[in-house]
Design a protein around this motif. Structure first.
Motif, PDB file in Angstrom:
ATOM      1  N   ASP A 121       0.818  -1.218   0.000  1.00 24.47           N
ATOM      2  CA  ASP A 121       0.000   0.000   0.000  1.00 24.47           C
ATOM      3  C   ASP A 121       0.850   1.266   0.000  1.00 24.47           C
ATOM      4  OD1 ASP A 121       0.951  -0.419   2.521  1.00 24.47           O
ATOM      5  OD2 ASP A 121      -0.916   0.039   3.559  1.00 24.47           O
ATOM      6  N   LEU A 122       2.169   1.133  -0.162  1.00 21.86           N
ATOM      7  CA  LEU A 122       3.047   2.284  -0.304  1.00 21.86           C
ATOM      8  C   LEU A 122       3.488   2.397  -1.763  1.00 21.86           C
ATOM      9  CD1 LEU A 122       5.437   2.232   2.805  1.00 21.86           C
ATOM     10  CD2 LEU A 122       3.448   3.689   2.410  1.00 21.86           C
ATOM     11  N   GLU A 123       3.253   3.564  -2.361  1.00 25.87           N
ATOM     12  CA  GLU A 123       3.678   3.794  -3.730  1.00 25.87           C
ATOM     13  C   GLU A 123       5.146   4.219  -3.759  1.00 25.87           C
ATOM     14  OE1 GLU A 123       1.216   6.531  -5.852  1.00 25.87           O
ATOM     15  OE2 GLU A 123      -0.611   5.841  -4.872  1.00 25.87           O
ATOM     16  N   ARG A 124       5.816   3.822  -4.826  1.00 24.03           N
ATOM     17  CA  ARG A 124       7.200   4.246  -5.013  1.00 24.03           C
ATOM     18  C   ARG A 124       7.225   5.771  -5.136  1.00 24.03           C
ATOM     19  NH1 ARG A 124      12.221   2.580  -6.726  1.00 24.03           N
ATOM     20  NH2 ARG A 124      13.327   4.023  -8.100  1.00 24.03           N
ATOM     21  N   LEU A 125       8.181   6.394  -4.490  1.00 30.38           N
ATOM     22  CA  LEU A 125       8.260   7.848  -4.448  1.00 30.38           C
ATOM     23  C   LEU A 125       9.681   8.283  -4.766  1.00 30.38           C
ATOM     24  CD1 LEU A 125       6.766  10.501  -3.720  1.00 30.38           C
ATOM     25  CD2 LEU A 125       7.461  10.138  -1.352  1.00 30.38           C
ATOM     26  N   ASN A 126       9.815   9.193  -5.730  1.00 30.29           N
ATOM     27  CA  ASN A 126      11.138   9.706  -6.064  1.00 30.29           C
ATOM     28  C   ASN A 126      11.509  10.801  -5.088  1.00 30.29           C
ATOM     29  OD1 ASN A 126      13.359  11.157  -7.427  1.00 30.29           O
ATOM     30  ND2 ASN A 126      12.860   9.788  -9.140  1.00 30.29           N
ATOM     31  N   VAL A 127      12.690  10.699  -4.518  1.00 30.25           N
ATOM     32  CA  VAL A 127      13.140  11.683  -3.531  1.00 30.25           C
ATOM     33  C   VAL A 127      13.136  13.095  -4.112  1.00 30.25           C
ATOM     34  CG1 VAL A 127      15.117  12.394  -2.125  1.00 30.25           C
ATOM     35  CG2 VAL A 127      14.508   9.972  -2.277  1.00 30.25           C
ATOM     36  N   ALA A 128      13.374  13.218  -5.426  1.00 33.21           N
ATOM     37  CA  ALA A 128      13.405  14.535  -6.060  1.00 33.21           C
ATOM     38  C   ALA A 128      12.038  15.205  -6.077  1.00 33.21           C
ATOM     39  CB  ALA A 128      13.947  14.416  -7.484  1.00 33.21           C
ATOM     40  N   ASP A 129      10.968  14.436  -5.843  1.00 30.60           N
ATOM     41  CA  ASP A 129       9.619  15.003  -5.831  1.00 30.60           C
ATOM     42  C   ASP A 129       9.239  15.577  -4.475  1.00 30.60           C
ATOM     43  OD1 ASP A 129       9.221  14.355  -8.491  1.00 30.60           O
ATOM     44  OD2 ASP A 129       8.368  12.387  -8.035  1.00 30.60           O
ATOM     45  N   LEU A 130      10.166  15.557  -3.520  1.00 33.86           N
ATOM     46  CA  LEU A 130       9.914  16.080  -2.181  1.00 33.86           C
ATOM     47  C   LEU A 130      10.558  17.454  -2.031  1.00 33.86           C
ATOM     48  CD1 LEU A 130      10.744  12.880  -0.082  1.00 33.86           C
ATOM     49  CD2 LEU A 130       8.487  13.634  -0.868  1.00 33.86           C
ATOM     50  N   SER A 131       9.914  18.316  -1.248  1.00 33.21           N
ATOM     51  CA  SER A 131      10.507  19.614  -0.934  1.00 33.21           C
ATOM     52  C   SER A 131      11.794  19.400  -0.143  1.00 33.21           C
ATOM     53  CB  SER A 131       9.534  20.462  -0.118  1.00 33.21           C
ATOM     54  OG  SER A 131       9.387  19.907   1.194  1.00 33.21           O
ATOM     55  N   PRO A 132      12.682  20.391  -0.119  1.00 35.86           N
ATOM     56  CA  PRO A 132      13.925  20.232   0.648  1.00 35.86           C
ATOM     57  C   PRO A 132      13.685  19.843   2.106  1.00 35.86           C
ATOM     58  CG  PRO A 132      14.105  22.130  -0.787  1.00 35.86           C
ATOM     59  CD  PRO A 132      12.685  21.648  -0.894  1.00 35.86           C
ATOM     60  N   ALA A 156       3.291  23.380  -6.277  1.00 37.21           N
ATOM     61  CA  ALA A 156       4.259  23.760  -7.308  1.00 37.21           C
ATOM     62  C   ALA A 156       5.099  22.568  -7.770  1.00 37.21           C
ATOM     63  CB  ALA A 156       5.156  24.890  -6.799  1.00 37.21           C
ATOM     64  N   GLY A 157       4.445  21.420  -7.927  1.00 35.18           N
ATOM     65  CA  GLY A 157       5.120  20.255  -8.477  1.00 35.18           C
ATOM     66  C   GLY A 157       5.919  19.419  -7.502  1.00 35.18           C
ATOM     67  N   GLN A 158       5.887  19.771  -6.208  1.00 31.95           N
ATOM     68  CA  GLN A 158       6.595  18.987  -5.196  1.00 31.95           C
ATOM     69  C   GLN A 158       5.681  18.721  -4.007  1.00 31.95           C
ATOM     70  OE1 GLN A 158      10.266  21.181  -4.229  1.00 31.95           O
ATOM     71  NE2 GLN A 158      11.407  19.540  -5.231  1.00 31.95           N
ATOM     72  N   TYR A 159       5.925  17.599  -3.355  1.00 32.12           N
ATOM     73  CA  TYR A 159       5.212  17.332  -2.109  1.00 32.12           C
ATOM     74  C   TYR A 159       5.829  18.164  -0.994  1.00 32.12           C
ATOM     75  CZ  TYR A 159       2.752  13.356  -4.144  1.00 32.12           C
ATOM     76  OH  TYR A 159       1.941  12.563  -4.912  1.00 32.12           O
ATOM     77  N   GLU A 160       4.973  18.797  -0.202  1.00 28.89           N
ATOM     78  CA  GLU A 160       5.415  19.561   0.961  1.00 28.89           C
ATOM     79  C   GLU A 160       4.693  19.043   2.196  1.00 28.89           C
ATOM     80  OE1 GLU A 160       4.897  23.739   0.476  1.00 28.89           O
ATOM     81  OE2 GLU A 160       6.555  23.926  -0.953  1.00 28.89           O
TER      82      GLU A 160
END
Length: 211
Positions: A21-32, A188-192
């Protein structure tokens, strides 16, 4: 992207154990700041307070003795059906929409006497309790992904969470296994971190839209 993937592979030792139930997530898609939270091995509540500029409350939801699920028991090196303490908490901030759920499995006999009592009275949760007892330990990051709030998070309207799991090892043996779910939103295109966008933009005294 390659650098981000290698960073995750280097620091999360059991990404293959991430639940279905966890989707793969790219680290680059996360805010700093979310990237910092994902990889931190320090006290989460302190990092949240520094970002939110607001006190963070750790509210116990449940604490009981129970056998952990099979995967958690394996990473805690427990025998089949061996009990440990399951603790669930919610971290919130009155001045923001912050929501963080944390579920911990605690092997009490591998920790100093009185640890659970200290934990019960600590406003900063496990990290603060470990610091108060000056317990030498290290954290092994295990797996992470994009998921939903945990099933025990009653009444929430949050849709997405950044979820990570890690274990705390002391005296050569795992003593705690912790899963944290941070409420997130796309901006703005990133998860915060939910509730942090306005804080981050106004922390220097500016308001949204100002220079």
């Amino acid at each position: 992207m390659v650098v981000a993937d290698r960073l995750a592979e280097r620091h999360f030792t059991a990404q293959h154990e991430a639940t279905a139930d966890l989707e793969r997530l790219n680290v680059a898609d996360l805010s700093p700041f979310l990237r910092g939270l994902l990889f931190t091995d320090g006290t989460v509540s302190r990092a949240l307070e520094a970002q939110m500029l607001s006190p963070v409350a750790v509210e116990p939801v449940e604490q009981l003795s129970t056998p952990p699920p099979a995967r958690e028991a394996r990473w805690l090196e427990l025998q089949d059906r061996e009990d440990c303490i399951r603790r669930r908490v919610l971290m919130t901030s009155e001045e923001t929409s912050l929501s963080v759920w944390a579920e911990s499995y605690v092997v009490e006999q591998r920790l100093p006497a009185g640890f659970v009592d200290v934990l019960g009275g600590s406003p900063t949760g496990i990290g603060g309790s470990l610091g108060q007892l000056k317990l030498e330990s290290w954290r092994e990051l295990l797996w992470f992904g994009l998921g939903s709030p945990p099933p025990w998070s009653a009444g929430t309207t949050v849709a997405d969470t950044l979820t990570r799991s890690y274990r705390i090892i002391t005296q050569g043996r795992p003593a705690l296994l912790i899963s944290e779910a941070f409420a997130v939103e796309m901006h703005a295109g990133q998860y915060e971190l939910m509730g942090s966008a306005g804080t981050a933009r106004s922390s220097n005294g500016a308001t949204p839209g100002s220079i």
